[in-house]
Design an enzyme around this catalytic site. Sequence first.
Site, PDB file in Angstrom:
ATOM      1  N   ASP A  88       0.833  -1.208   0.000  1.00 61.07           N
ATOM      2  CA  ASP A  88       0.000   0.000   0.000  1.00 61.07           C
ATOM      3  C   ASP A  88       0.866   1.256   0.000  1.00 61.07           C
ATOM      4  O   ASP A  88       2.007   1.247   0.457  1.00 61.07           O
ATOM      5  CB  ASP A  88      -0.931  -0.016   1.225  1.00 61.07           C
ATOM      6  CG  ASP A  88      -2.116   0.916   1.065  1.00 61.07           C
ATOM      7  OD1 ASP A  88      -2.397   1.354  -0.071  1.00 61.07           O
ATOM      8  OD2 ASP A  88      -2.769   1.225   2.086  1.00 61.07           O
TER       9      ASP A  88
ATOM     10  N   ASN B 260     -10.706  -2.579  -6.245  1.00 63.96           N
ATOM     11  CA  ASN B 260      -9.867  -1.583  -6.918  1.00 63.96           C
ATOM     12  C   ASN B 260     -10.406  -1.150  -8.287  1.00 63.96           C
ATOM     13  O   ASN B 260      -9.928  -0.171  -8.873  1.00 63.96           O
ATOM     14  CB  ASN B 260      -8.415  -2.078  -7.047  1.00 63.96           C
ATOM     15  CG  ASN B 260      -7.634  -2.042  -5.743  1.00 63.96           C
ATOM     16  OD1 ASN B 260      -6.778  -2.899  -5.492  1.00 63.96           O
ATOM     17  ND2 ASN B 260      -7.906  -1.055  -4.883  1.00 63.96           N
TER      18      ASN B 260
HETATM   19  C1  IPE Z   1      -5.555  -2.823  -0.615  1.00 63.20           C
HETATM   20  O1  IPE Z   1      -5.185  -1.485  -0.705  1.00 63.20           O
HETATM   21  C2  IPE Z   1      -5.471  -3.487  -1.953  1.00 63.20           C
HETATM   22  C3  IPE Z   1      -4.136  -3.689  -2.490  1.00 63.20           C
HETATM   23  C4  IPE Z   1      -3.006  -3.379  -1.900  1.00 63.20           C
HETATM   24  C5  IPE Z   1      -4.074  -4.317  -3.778  1.00 63.20           C
HETATM   25  P1  IPE Z   1      -6.253  -0.326  -0.943  1.00 63.20           P
HETATM   26  O2  IPE Z   1      -5.468   0.921  -1.036  1.00 63.20           O
HETATM   27  O3  IPE Z   1      -7.116  -0.667  -2.087  1.00 63.20           O
HETATM   28  O4  IPE Z   1      -7.124  -0.399   0.381  1.00 63.20           O
HETATM   29  P2  IPE Z   1      -7.993   0.720   1.097  1.00 63.20           P
HETATM   30  O5  IPE Z   1      -8.913   1.275   0.072  1.00 63.20           O
HETATM   31  O6  IPE Z   1      -7.046   1.747   1.607  1.00 63.20           O
HETATM   32  O7  IPE Z   1      -8.687  -0.001   2.206  1.00 63.20           O
HETATM   33  C1  IPE Z   2      -1.261   0.162  -3.480  1.00 62.54           C
HETATM   34  O1  IPE Z   2      -1.077   1.537  -3.465  1.00 62.54           O
HETATM   35  C2  IPE Z   2      -1.429  -0.410  -4.859  1.00 62.54           C
HETATM   36  C3  IPE Z   2      -2.789  -0.851  -5.180  1.00 62.54           C
HETATM   37  C4  IPE Z   2      -3.820  -0.838  -4.378  1.00 62.54           C
HETATM   38  C5  IPE Z   2      -3.007  -1.324  -6.517  1.00 62.54           C
HETATM   39  P1  IPE Z   2      -2.308   2.534  -3.558  1.00 62.54           P
HETATM   40  O2  IPE Z   2      -2.599   2.780  -4.996  1.00 62.54           O
HETATM   41  O3  IPE Z   2      -3.439   2.041  -2.765  1.00 62.54           O
HETATM   42  O4  IPE Z   2      -1.679   3.834  -2.916  1.00 62.54           O
HETATM   43  P2  IPE Z   2      -2.401   4.820  -1.897  1.00 62.54           P
HETATM   44  O5  IPE Z   2      -2.909   3.963  -0.757  1.00 62.54           O
HETATM   45  O6  IPE Z   2      -3.504   5.479  -2.649  1.00 62.54           O
HETATM   46  O7  IPE Z   2      -1.330   5.752  -1.470  1.00 62.54           O
HETATM   47 MG    MG Z   3      -4.070   2.287  -0.849  1.00 60.32          MG
END
Ligand code: IPE
Ligand code: IPE
Ligand code: MG
Length: 244
Positions: A13, A61
């Site tokens: 994340d 996502n």
């Molecule tokens: C969880 O991260 C999913 C992945 C790392 C693929 P998200 O960024 O989607 O989760 P939330 O929305 O912060 O809970």
């Molecule tokens: C994790 O990073 C990757 C995926 C969920 C695909 P994020 O895209 O969730 O990054 P933040 O949480 O918005 O910073």
């Molecule tokens: Mg995220």
Amino acid sequence: MQRIPHHIAIIMDGNGRWAKAKGLPRIAGHQRGMDVVKTMTIAASDLGVKVLTLYAFSTENWKRPDNEVQFLMKLPGRFFDTFVPELIENNVRVEVMGYTDQLPVGTQKAVQAAVEQTAKNTGMVLNFALNYGARAEIITGVQQIAEQVLAGQIKPDQITEQTMATHLMTASLGEYGDPELLIRTSGEERVSNFLLWQLAYSEFVFLTKHWPEMDADELKRAILIYQNRHRRFGGLAENKSDKE
Ligand code: IPE
Ligand code: IPE
Ligand code: MG
């Protein structure tokens, strides 16, 4: 080097926030995140980890803007195009769990090719959770078991934890299905629909670093935190076999 968790699961994340802090578009964070996956894969393999499960794309996502989703769907192809030789060199086998049939055909092909090209490797399993969601996973498993009950193959009172486990997407991991250690980067302390069944007794380690800033030392630090935890599994003393 003792008590290295057999199965480490990571919620990667913070890609977007890392990019934003640098004044870059979110996809630059995903691009950098892909390179970090390479570094972390080799680091985990070198440490003797048996299974590294990486949460790459959740069933939720899809809610993100089209351009970001499209970029994320291109990443597996770019990742494997450049990395399969190194995976083979390191004896790493690629697996994927999730509703892959809903991915763009190109993404499916890239993933399938990598699974096939590394199928003979006997070292660490690099398990990508791609279009994965734990609630959906559990529902799919329950549907399969219900079909078996309907067909008269098993009775409801014969359904055990083992029955359930063999109908989850981690079934192919056998004895390593449940991660001992869950890591989430970027300071968020939630599970976000990841491995709800399998995490029942996992140790959770939350790191403040964003995924693009992770490296082998950070992985070792997380493992050290894990090694200093006392796992009791509902009992009183630490599980002995876990110490070995
Ligand atoms: C969880 O991260 C999913 C992945 C790392 C693929 P998200 O960024 O989607 O989760 P939330 O929305 O912060 O809970
Ligand atoms: C994790 O990073 C990757 C995926 C969920 C695909 P994020 O895209 O969730 O990054 P933040 O949480 O918005 O910073
Ligand atoms: Mg995220």
